[in-house]
Motif scaffolding. Structure first.
Motif, short mmCIF file in Angstrom:
data_model
loop_
_atom_site.label_atom_id
_atom_site.label_comp_id
_atom_site.label_asym_id
_atom_site.label_seq_id
_atom_site.Cartn_x
_atom_site.Cartn_y
_atom_site.Cartn_z
N ARG A 79 23.73 45.95 45.95
CA ARG A 79 25.09 46.02 45.48
C ARG A 79 25.59 47.46 45.53
O ARG A 79 24.85 48.39 45.24
CB ARG A 79 25.18 45.52 44.03
CG ARG A 79 24.61 44.13 43.81
CD ARG A 79 25.44 43.07 44.46
NE ARG A 79 26.80 43.07 43.95
CZ ARG A 79 27.80 42.38 44.48
NH1 ARG A 79 27.59 41.65 45.55
NH2 ARG A 79 29.00 42.44 43.95
N SER A 83 28.19 45.15 39.03
CA SER A 83 28.22 43.71 39.17
C SER A 83 27.74 43.06 37.88
O SER A 83 27.29 43.74 36.95
CB SER A 83 27.35 43.25 40.35
OG SER A 83 26.04 43.72 40.21
N GLY A 84 27.84 41.75 37.82
CA GLY A 84 27.53 41.02 36.61
C GLY A 84 26.05 40.85 36.37
O GLY A 84 25.20 41.15 37.21
N GLN A 87 24.33 37.07 39.46
CA GLN A 87 24.91 37.05 40.80
C GLN A 87 24.92 35.60 41.26
O GLN A 87 23.87 35.02 41.54
CB GLN A 87 24.06 37.90 41.74
CG GLN A 87 24.65 38.09 43.11
CD GLN A 87 25.65 39.21 43.14
OE1 GLN A 87 25.69 40.03 42.22
NE2 GLN A 87 26.46 39.25 44.16
N ASP A 117 33.06 38.39 45.80
CA ASP A 117 32.48 39.70 45.50
C ASP A 117 33.20 40.38 44.32
O ASP A 117 33.27 41.60 44.26
CB ASP A 117 32.51 40.60 46.74
CG ASP A 117 31.51 41.75 46.65
OD1 ASP A 117 30.50 41.60 45.93
OD2 ASP A 117 31.74 42.78 47.28
N GLU A 118 33.70 39.58 43.41
CA GLU A 118 34.35 40.11 42.21
C GLU A 118 33.61 39.64 40.97
O GLU A 118 32.89 38.64 41.00
CB GLU A 118 35.82 39.69 42.15
CG GLU A 118 36.68 40.29 43.25
CD GLU A 118 38.13 39.87 43.16
OE1 GLU A 118 38.94 40.38 43.96
OE2 GLU A 118 38.47 39.02 42.30
N THR A 119 33.80 40.38 39.88
CA THR A 119 33.06 40.14 38.64
C THR A 119 34.02 39.74 37.52
O THR A 119 35.12 40.30 37.42
CB THR A 119 32.27 41.39 38.23
OG1 THR A 119 31.38 41.75 39.29
CG2 THR A 119 31.45 41.15 36.97
N THR A 120 33.60 38.80 36.71
CA THR A 120 34.43 38.37 35.58
C THR A 120 34.61 39.51 34.58
O THR A 120 33.80 40.43 34.52
CB THR A 120 33.79 37.17 34.87
OG1 THR A 120 32.44 37.49 34.50
CG2 THR A 120 33.76 35.95 35.79
N GLY A 123 31.84 40.73 32.41
CA GLY A 123 30.69 41.34 33.06
C GLY A 123 29.50 40.42 33.24
O GLY A 123 28.40 40.87 33.56
N THR A 126 29.11 37.67 38.79
CA THR A 126 29.67 38.15 40.06
C THR A 126 29.56 36.99 41.05
O THR A 126 28.48 36.45 41.26
CB THR A 126 28.91 39.37 40.60
OG1 THR A 126 29.08 40.46 39.69
CG2 THR A 126 29.45 39.79 41.96
#
Length: 278
Positions: A79, A83-84, A87, A117-120, A123, A126
């Motif tokens: 990564r 990221s969360g 994954q 490829d985005e994270t809530t 956290g 992802t």
């Protein structure tokens, strides 16, 4: 704009990671070979490969930061941004896609409010699409921190991510118990999974993966192959009886009818599309 040099790890963190890195380097006759697991090591520290982590790897391996960056940016398992904890990778390659992978990915994007490829915001998750999870026999497949969740549906995938966000225990379909992304990265760096019972729970391949092997070993009855143009040489519905020389898949074989083929009934064509000799 040129970036300032990456900040160093705090002294305590540097000393701890250096001891782990030296254990990794000792496994290889050439220290350069330790780069991949060392990138997992620094990823286990912050959840992604930072510029500080790459500088650390370069320092201990005698490489330039450019050489380390080239490797870290080549492999998608590393990564490059925060990221969360989990994954979540949805396979959208051919078989998973037609079995529902595309629908799962689309619904998870809407359900979580994130794109690829985005994270809530919390956290936790992802989300990303993955080209292949190498588990086509259980399609569609979702992976969480590289553990398998087989035969998924949009509803089951949404329940899965909800459970992860709420801190509820989820069990992979097969493989080791789930752990966080940082913990997974440390295991991938080559350090033992010290959770009680984790190693014993990893198991082996599932039944769907073993059918071909069992057939090859004669442990399952061989399936009878039916000729595509009729069984046992009998004429098919059109009255066509296959000749002994006819291949079982000859109806799918490439036909030599391309315009560039000398045997094409229309004759070979020139570069401008006109037939030769005309």
């Amino acid at each position: 704009m040129p970036q300032l040099p990456a900040p160093a790890y705090p002294a305590e963190t540097h000393a701890r990671l250096k001891a782990d890195a030296e254990a990794i380097i000792a496994r290889y006759p050439d220290s350069r070979s330790a780069l991949l697991p060392m990138l997992h090591l620094v990823q286990s520290e912050e959840g992604y490969v930072t510029r500080t982590g790459m500088a650390f790897c370069a320092e201990l391996l005698g490489l330039t930061t450019a050489e380390v960056t080239a490797v870290a940016t080549f492999y998608t398992m590393y990564r490059r941004k925060p990221s969360g904890d989990y994954q979540v990778g949805v396979c959208t390659n051919t078989l998973c896609a037609v079995m529902g992978g595309d629908a799962i990915f689309d619904e998870l994007k809407e359900h979580l409010g994130v794109g690829n490829d985005e994270t809530t915001e919390d956290g936790k998750i992802t989300l990303e699409h993955i080209e292949c999870n190498a588990a086509c026999d259980y399609a569609p497949v979702v992976m969480v921190n590289w553990e398998f969740f087989d035969n998924q549906t949009p509803d089951s995938a949404k329940r899965l991510v909800d459970d992860l966000r709420e801190g509820r225990t989820v069990e992979p379909t097969r493989g080791a118990p789930l752990c966080t992304y940082k913990e997974t990265a440390r295991i991938l760096a080559g350090f033992p999974d010290e959770r009680p019972g984790a190693v014993e729970a990893t198991g082996g391949a599932g039944p769907a993966s073993l059918i071909g092997l069992k057939l090859a070993k004669g442990e399952l009855p061989q399936q009878r192959v039916v000729h595509p143009r009729g069984q046992d040489g009998a004429p098919d519905a059109t009255g066509h009886a296959p000749s002994p020389a006819e291949h079982l898949s000859s109806h799918d074989a490439p036909q030599q009818t391309a315009p560039s083929d000398p045997e094409n009934p229309a004759g070979p064509v020139t570069g401008d599309g006109s037939e030769e000799g005309k």
